[in-house]
Motif scaffolding. Sequence first.
Motif, PDB file in Angstrom:
ATOM      1  N   THR A  30       7.588   4.653   1.249  1.00 21.95           N
ATOM      2  CA  THR A  30       6.807   4.595   2.146  1.00 21.95           C
ATOM      3  C   THR A  30       7.888   4.947   3.690  1.00 21.95           C
ATOM      4  O   THR A  30       8.983   5.327   3.239  1.00 21.95           O
ATOM      5  CB  THR A  30       6.428   3.118   2.608  1.00 21.95           C
ATOM      6  N   ILE A  31       7.095   5.359   4.602  1.00 26.56           N
ATOM      7  CA  ILE A  31       8.020   5.948   5.842  1.00 26.56           C
ATOM      8  C   ILE A  31       9.350   5.274   6.198  1.00 26.56           C
ATOM      9  O   ILE A  31      10.214   5.500   6.720  1.00 26.56           O
ATOM     10  CB  ILE A  31       6.998   6.311   6.905  1.00 26.56           C
ATOM     11  N   ASP A  32       9.311   3.918   5.888  1.00 24.45           N
ATOM     12  CA  ASP A  32      10.109   2.824   6.491  1.00 24.45           C
ATOM     13  C   ASP A  32      11.209   2.881   5.250  1.00 24.45           C
ATOM     14  O   ASP A  32      12.198   1.810   5.405  1.00 24.45           O
ATOM     15  CB  ASP A  32       9.727   1.649   6.760  1.00 24.45           C
ATOM     16  N   GLY A  33      11.129   3.580   4.374  1.00 25.04           N
ATOM     17  CA  GLY A  33      12.258   3.623   3.195  1.00 25.04           C
ATOM     18  C   GLY A  33      11.873   2.290   2.312  1.00 25.04           C
ATOM     19  O   GLY A  33      12.649   2.388   1.078  1.00 25.04           O
ATOM     20  N   LEU A  34      10.725   1.523   2.396  1.00 25.32           N
ATOM     21  CA  LEU A  34      10.728   0.710   1.039  1.00 25.32           C
ATOM     22  C   LEU A  34       9.710   1.505   0.127  1.00 25.32           C
ATOM     23  O   LEU A  34       9.571   2.725   0.193  1.00 25.32           O
ATOM     24  CB  LEU A  34       9.853  -0.387   1.689  1.00 25.32           C
ATOM     25  N   HIS A  35       9.284   0.900  -0.906  1.00 30.17           N
ATOM     26  CA  HIS A  35       8.412   1.388  -1.882  1.00 30.17           C
ATOM     27  C   HIS A  35       7.188   0.917  -2.079  1.00 30.17           C
ATOM     28  O   HIS A  35       7.029  -0.287  -1.883  1.00 30.17           O
ATOM     29  CB  HIS A  35       9.144   1.585  -3.285  1.00 30.17           C
ATOM     30  N   ALA A  36       6.053   1.483  -2.631  1.00 36.69           N
ATOM     31  CA  ALA A  36       4.705   0.814  -2.857  1.00 36.69           C
ATOM     32  C   ALA A  36       4.346   1.613  -4.073  1.00 36.69           C
ATOM     33  O   ALA A  36       4.909   2.600  -4.535  1.00 36.69           O
ATOM     34  CB  ALA A  36       3.941   0.997  -1.679  1.00 36.69           C
ATOM     35  N   ALA A  37       3.012   1.269  -4.621  1.00 38.28           N
ATOM     36  CA  ALA A  37       2.353   1.854  -5.779  1.00 38.28           C
ATOM     37  C   ALA A  37       1.010   1.754  -5.802  1.00 38.28           C
ATOM     38  O   ALA A  37       0.355   0.965  -5.204  1.00 38.28           O
ATOM     39  CB  ALA A  37       3.085   1.125  -7.004  1.00 38.28           C
ATOM     40  N   GLU A  38       0.349   2.539  -6.460  1.00 40.24           N
ATOM     41  CA  GLU A  38      -1.003   2.825  -6.800  1.00 40.24           C
ATOM     42  C   GLU A  38      -0.841   2.109  -8.146  1.00 40.24           C
ATOM     43  O   GLU A  38      -0.383   2.587  -9.165  1.00 40.24           O
ATOM     44  CB  GLU A  38      -1.548   4.132  -6.618  1.00 40.24           C
ATOM     45  N   VAL A  39      -1.911   1.111  -8.477  1.00 39.94           N
ATOM     46  CA  VAL A  39      -1.836   0.603  -9.710  1.00 39.94           C
ATOM     47  C   VAL A  39      -3.325   0.763 -10.378  1.00 39.94           C
ATOM     48  O   VAL A  39      -4.271   0.486  -9.685  1.00 39.94           O
ATOM     49  CB  VAL A  39      -1.792  -1.056  -9.624  1.00 39.94           C
ATOM     50  N   GLU A  40      -3.460   1.252 -11.472  1.00 38.57           N
ATOM     51  CA  GLU A  40      -4.691   1.295 -12.019  1.00 38.57           C
ATOM     52  C   GLU A  40      -4.936   0.415 -13.067  1.00 38.57           C
ATOM     53  O   GLU A  40      -3.920   0.681 -14.074  1.00 38.57           O
ATOM     54  CB  GLU A  40      -5.102   2.908 -12.436  1.00 38.57           C
ATOM     55  N   LEU A  41      -6.030  -0.059 -13.339  1.00 42.52           N
ATOM     56  CA  LEU A  41      -5.988  -1.200 -14.733  1.00 42.52           C
ATOM     57  C   LEU A  41      -7.417  -0.435 -15.473  1.00 42.52           C
ATOM     58  O   LEU A  41      -8.362  -0.409 -14.866  1.00 42.52           O
ATOM     59  CB  LEU A  41      -6.622  -2.586 -14.348  1.00 42.52           C
ATOM     60  N   LYS A  42      -7.134   0.066 -16.810  1.00 40.83           N
ATOM     61  CA  LYS A  42      -8.136   0.536 -17.597  1.00 40.83           C
ATOM     62  C   LYS A  42      -8.260  -0.410 -18.733  1.00 40.83           C
ATOM     63  O   LYS A  42      -7.631  -0.381 -19.523  1.00 40.83           O
ATOM     64  CB  LYS A  42      -7.873   1.805 -17.895  1.00 40.83           C
ATOM     65  N   GLY A  43      -9.078  -1.199 -18.650  1.00 43.92           N
ATOM     66  CA  GLY A  43      -9.532  -2.170 -19.863  1.00 43.92           C
ATOM     67  C   GLY A  43      -8.453  -2.856 -20.224  1.00 43.92           C
ATOM     68  O   GLY A  43      -8.223  -3.154 -21.498  1.00 43.92           O
ATOM     69  N   VAL A  44      -7.680  -3.494 -19.317  1.00 46.47           N
ATOM     70  CA  VAL A  44      -6.645  -4.375 -19.558  1.00 46.47           C
ATOM     71  C   VAL A  44      -6.834  -5.471 -19.993  1.00 46.47           C
ATOM     72  O   VAL A  44      -7.559  -6.599 -19.639  1.00 46.47           O
ATOM     73  CB  VAL A  44      -5.705  -4.479 -18.225  1.00 46.47           C
TER      74      VAL A  44
END
Length: 383
Positions: free
Chosen positions: A201-215
């Motif tokens: 992210t712009i502030d130096g931290l991290h994020a994620a997109e998480v996809e769940l497919k039939g978990v």
Amino acid sequence: MDFSLTDEQRMLQDTVERLVQDQYGFEQRREYMQAPGGFTREMWNQIAELGLLGVPFPEEIGGFGGGAVETMLVMEAFGKGLVLEPYVASVVTAGQLIADAGSDAQKEAVLEPLVGGELILAFAHGERDNRYSNTQVSTRAERSGGGYTLTGQKSVVMHGDSADKLVVSARTSGNATDADGISLFLVDAGADGVSVQGYPTIDGLHAAEVELKGVQVGEDALIGSEGKAAELIELTQDRGAFAVCAEAVGAMTVACDLTLDYIKQRKQFGMPIGAFQSVQHRMVEMRMELEQARSATMKAAAKLEGGDAVERRRAVSTAKYQVGKGGRFVSEQSIQLHGGIGMTEEYNLSHFAKRIAMIDNQFGDADAHLDRFSAQMDVPKTA
């Protein structure tokens, strides 16, 4: 109300501030950002060794047994160093959620490894179309054999790319906007059907997109009661909002200090610009915004521990609004008084400004919390 700290709280504050001063200089932070996930496991382990990962957890599992005030002390110090580690994601939100509502088996599997620095958690609740809603959840959890099948997408999951386990909100009944019918599940980040796409992210931290497919998860993955997670999600979001408010207070403090030092040194017309009355007035206004944000955050700490749900909502929304409004003012004035250097990547002020801006958008921005506060004005305090 007594605002003085106990001896134990002062020791905690000193410990965290020494860690930040010794290990989180500007150049050190730039090096940490280059590690996978945007932080170093060595620093995470050091934070664990100092007992900071156990601040809100009971002593019987190696925790500190602290509350909101202790969390505030840690986060304010972290804000002064722009600490990158996933403390809010792991400890404040997902970790405390498990401590509140998890089964004995879940607590045993999660809390001790978390306190020891061996496990990282993330709270996967946000979705692309729910903005700041706590109850708009489209991810589904369908009954399947002896457990559930999870399908959906989660967006901007803070530190989701580093998490070993995810706390996932999913709908077990009802429509996408219903308050009832939302459940929480503890999901292994490496389980079949889970895909994680991380990004900075712009502030130096991290994020994620998480996809769940039939978990596929078992019955033992359910946290708390099925379909009754709305209040727990709101409490978790409020804890996160409060924590980043305290972090913002630390970041705003440094922004004010950097600016004060600069206007004492920068000369124009043969004298420091801090000698000009208009500049002094701006500096005073910045300090006023900082102290208002600090006071609102302290009140939120009191209501998180001793208030009912309505008082908690009002206090947290007040703090988040004040931090959003005041943080923006402090950032803008700091950069304005610095001039061009305040915008450069090589100068630390710009990084504080970016973090303050991101904090406004985490757990609901200033406008969202102003709306929530307004909605709570006529709600009885016993709610």
